[in-house]
Design an enzyme around this catalytic site. Sequence first.
Site, PDB file in Angstrom:
ATOM      1  N   ASN A 263       0.887  -1.173   0.000  1.00 20.61           N
ATOM      2  CA  ASN A 263       0.000   0.000   0.000  1.00 20.61           C
ATOM      3  C   ASN A 263       0.919   1.215   0.000  1.00 20.61           C
ATOM      4  O   ASN A 263       1.476   1.571   1.031  1.00 20.61           O
ATOM      5  CB  ASN A 263      -0.889  -0.035   1.250  1.00 20.61           C
ATOM      6  CG  ASN A 263      -1.690   1.254   1.421  1.00 20.61           C
ATOM      7  OD1 ASN A 263      -1.779   2.063   0.502  1.00 20.61           O
ATOM      8  ND2 ASN A 263      -2.262   1.438   2.604  1.00 20.61           N
ATOM      9  N   TRP A 264       1.069   1.811  -1.173  1.00 23.80           N
ATOM     10  CA  TRP A 264       2.003   2.945  -1.289  1.00 23.80           C
ATOM     11  C   TRP A 264       1.481   4.196  -0.602  1.00 23.80           C
ATOM     12  O   TRP A 264       2.215   5.142  -0.412  1.00 23.80           O
ATOM     13  CB  TRP A 264       2.250   3.272  -2.771  1.00 23.80           C
ATOM     14  CG  TRP A 264       3.032   2.243  -3.517  1.00 23.80           C
ATOM     15  CD1 TRP A 264       3.588   1.095  -3.022  1.00 23.80           C
ATOM     16  CD2 TRP A 264       3.363   2.269  -4.922  1.00 23.80           C
ATOM     17  NE1 TRP A 264       4.241   0.408  -4.017  1.00 23.80           N
ATOM     18  CE2 TRP A 264       4.105   1.116  -5.190  1.00 23.80           C
ATOM     19  CE3 TRP A 264       3.084   3.152  -5.958  1.00 23.80           C
ATOM     20  CZ2 TRP A 264       4.590   0.822  -6.473  1.00 23.80           C
ATOM     21  CZ3 TRP A 264       3.557   2.869  -7.226  1.00 23.80           C
ATOM     22  CH2 TRP A 264       4.313   1.713  -7.484  1.00 23.80           C
TER      23      TRP A 264
ATOM     24  N   HIS B 116      -9.717   1.092   4.431  1.00 28.01           N
ATOM     25  CA  HIS B 116      -8.454   1.288   5.152  1.00 28.01           C
ATOM     26  C   HIS B 116      -8.711   2.260   6.301  1.00 28.01           C
ATOM     27  O   HIS B 116      -9.515   3.188   6.176  1.00 28.01           O
ATOM     28  CB  HIS B 116      -7.384   1.844   4.204  1.00 28.01           C
ATOM     29  CG  HIS B 116      -6.032   1.879   4.861  1.00 28.01           C
ATOM     30  ND1 HIS B 116      -5.668   2.880   5.720  1.00 28.01           N
ATOM     31  CD2 HIS B 116      -4.985   1.018   4.801  1.00 28.01           C
ATOM     32  CE1 HIS B 116      -4.446   2.629   6.168  1.00 28.01           C
ATOM     33  NE2 HIS B 116      -3.998   1.510   5.627  1.00 28.01           N
TER      34      HIS B 116
ATOM     35  N   GLU C 177      -7.204   4.730   7.366  1.00 27.84           N
ATOM     36  CA  GLU C 177      -7.021   6.159   7.037  1.00 27.84           C
ATOM     37  C   GLU C 177      -8.238   6.699   6.281  1.00 27.84           C
ATOM     38  O   GLU C 177      -8.583   7.879   6.403  1.00 27.84           O
ATOM     39  CB  GLU C 177      -5.715   6.338   6.239  1.00 27.84           C
ATOM     40  CG  GLU C 177      -4.507   6.144   7.170  1.00 27.84           C
ATOM     41  CD  GLU C 177      -3.254   5.595   6.519  1.00 27.84           C
ATOM     42  OE1 GLU C 177      -3.122   5.659   5.289  1.00 27.84           O
ATOM     43  OE2 GLU C 177      -2.394   5.090   7.271  1.00 27.84           O
TER      44      GLU C 177
ATOM     45  N   GLY D  57       2.098   2.328  10.690  1.00 32.02           N
ATOM     46  CA  GLY D  57       3.061   3.419  10.555  1.00 32.02           C
ATOM     47  C   GLY D  57       3.712   3.841  11.854  1.00 32.02           C
ATOM     48  O   GLY D  57       4.345   4.885  11.919  1.00 32.02           O
TER      49      GLY D  57
ATOM     50  N   GLY E 134       2.674  -1.151   4.267  1.00 35.29           N
ATOM     51  CA  GLY E 134       2.762   0.268   3.945  1.00 35.29           C
ATOM     52  C   GLY E 134       4.209   0.681   3.703  1.00 35.29           C
ATOM     53  O   GLY E 134       4.768   0.472   2.624  1.00 35.29           O
ATOM     54  N   GLY E 135       4.825   1.254   4.714  1.00 38.88           N
ATOM     55  CA  GLY E 135       6.169   1.825   4.577  1.00 38.88           C
ATOM     56  C   GLY E 135       7.173   0.902   3.893  1.00 38.88           C
ATOM     57  O   GLY E 135       7.925   1.337   3.001  1.00 38.88           O
TER      58      GLY E 135
HETATM   59  P1  PGA Z   1       2.591   0.307   7.619  1.00 36.11           P
HETATM   60  O1  PGA Z   1       1.160   0.540   6.963  1.00 36.11           O
HETATM   61  O2  PGA Z   1       3.141  -0.996   7.094  1.00 36.11           O
HETATM   62  O3  PGA Z   1       3.419   1.491   7.197  1.00 36.11           O
HETATM   63  O4  PGA Z   1       2.381   0.248   9.103  1.00 36.11           O
HETATM   64  C1  PGA Z   1       0.266  -0.531   6.744  1.00 36.11           C
HETATM   65  C2  PGA Z   1      -1.005  -0.025   6.121  1.00 36.11           C
HETATM   66  O5  PGA Z   1      -1.475   1.069   6.473  1.00 36.11           O
HETATM   67  O6  PGA Z   1      -1.587  -0.713   5.254  1.00 36.11           O
END
Ligand code: PGA
Length: 245
Positions: free
Chosen positions: A9-10, A92, A94, A170, A230-231
């Site tokens: 997930n960029w 998600h 967010e 994150g 993510g990261g």
């Molecule tokens: P992260 O993000 O690996 O940076 O913790 C995961 C995500 O939000 O899908």
Amino acid sequence: MRQKLVIGNWKMHGSLAANAALLDGIKAASARATLAVCAPFPYLAQCQTLLSGSQVAWGAQDVSAEARGAFTGEVAASMLAEFGVSYALVGHSERRTYHGETNATVAAKALRALEFGIVPVVCVGETLAEREARQTEAVVGRQLQAVLDALSIEQLGRIVLAYEPVWAIGTGKTASSAQAQAVHAVLRAQVAGKDAGVASRMAILYGGSVKPDNAAELFSMSDIDGGLIGGASLKADDFLAIGNA
Ligand code: PGA
């Protein structure tokens, strides 16, 4: 055996140049899991160009629940399908937090993706306050139930589920493999309440600070079928290492 899946997930990262370098690195290597990257909308055409014919699939980070029409800023599933998108993240944390997406919206988005042959990756997860109040199972249970209620058994058989504790996204704090496995088992049991066969085949991914050095342990758990990254998905070496974990 269930599909092993690692999805990047960029988020809102990338540029034409950076993506090209990243995708070159990812598609040059082979991974034990199925790999996919979820890119920002403007870069889906680039993913289609650079990844077509490779082992790596691509996806979107969201999809509209609406089919078409006067919905400024929204992107329809039919449009994503034109760019060869295999997956769309829905719900998600967010999106739930910053865009007010409700459980009902998330279910409607999942349905819309399925209508166009796109696999919705339905994300669920609790906040730290909810975990500390021992509400984890109730919260993820409600998030999942909205989707179980909206989809037929046939449709459910085509989704991927992702458990992402909000406090682990994150933050560098990962759920322990035991904490994650416990929630994954609860989620799978809840799906089994609707259909046992679908539950046994459904890929349930873990997400939240997955890194090359914790992926193998998380993925060794019986109900964890891969990760939503993510990261660490922004570095080809790290993403591939996770794909091989
Ligand atoms: P992260 O993000 O690996 O940076 O913790 C995961 C995500 O939000 O899908």
